[in-house]
Motif scaffolding. Structure first.
Motif, short mmCIF file in Angstrom:
data_model
loop_
_atom_site.label_atom_id
_atom_site.label_comp_id
_atom_site.label_asym_id
_atom_site.label_seq_id
_atom_site.Cartn_x
_atom_site.Cartn_y
_atom_site.Cartn_z
N PRO A 47 0.84 -1.02 -0.14
CA PRO A 47 0.04 -0.06 0.27
C PRO A 47 0.91 1.23 0.38
N CYS A 92 -5.16 2.77 -3.28
CA CYS A 92 -4.73 1.89 -2.08
C CYS A 92 -5.86 2.36 -0.81
N ALA A 94 -6.35 0.79 2.88
CA ALA A 94 -6.20 0.18 3.99
C ALA A 94 -6.43 -0.37 4.89
N LEU A 108 -11.71 -1.44 5.02
CA LEU A 108 -10.58 -0.60 4.69
C LEU A 108 -10.71 0.64 4.85
N TYR A 129 -0.78 -4.53 8.90
CA TYR A 129 -1.99 -3.43 7.44
C TYR A 129 -2.27 -4.78 6.29
N TYR A 131 -4.96 -4.69 3.28
CA TYR A 131 -4.89 -3.79 1.70
C TYR A 131 -5.29 -4.42 0.91
#
Length: 134
Positions: A47, A92, A94, A108, A129, A131
């Motif tokens: 990410p 992205c 995340a 997310l 994370y 993602y």
């Protein structure tokens, strides 16, 4: 002393069985200036648009488990505070699974911005994370 750190990490990892059990390693890298380890600055690592460090830094791994993807940042040192500098990719979504304060998000989220953020890693600490890239 190292044994205590290892025990602590093992107990914390058990919380993330759904992340680690059966996962596949996609990519591994190191940031910082750790002696004897090839360390780099990265572009488009999971990410992150950028990922780098000026101190001992961290190990970064991309893993996949079923249809979910994760990036794990682990402090290189069990004894010293280190940090990594990241900027998130615009495309992205995340969520931090092990926030320092509060509870993890259930969904997310878009990154807060694409500016550079310094992530401080306590001795032996890690960040995970989940993602997706859209």
């Amino acid at each position: 002393e190292y044994w205590k750190y290892a025990q602590k990490v093992n107990s914390e990892i058990k919380k993330f069985t759904d992340v680690f059990l059966g996962c596949e390693l996609q990519k591994i890298g190191h940031t910082g200036n750790l002696a004897g380890v090839m360390c780099y600055d990265y572009s488009n690592f999971g990410p992150f648009a950028t990922l780098n460090s000026m101190n001992q830094g961290a190990m970064a791994t991309l893993i996949k488990n079923n249809s979910k993807t994760y990036v794990v940042l682990v402090n290189h040192s069990p004894l010293k505070i280190n940090s990594v500098r990241v900027s998130f990719r615009e495309n992205c979504r995340a969520r931090l699974l092990n926030p320092i304060f509060g509870n993890p998000s259930d969904t997310l989220q878009p990154p807060p911005d694409t500016n550079i953020h310094e992530l401080v890693l306590q001795p032996g600490a890690y960040l995970i994370y989940e993602y997706v890239l859209i």
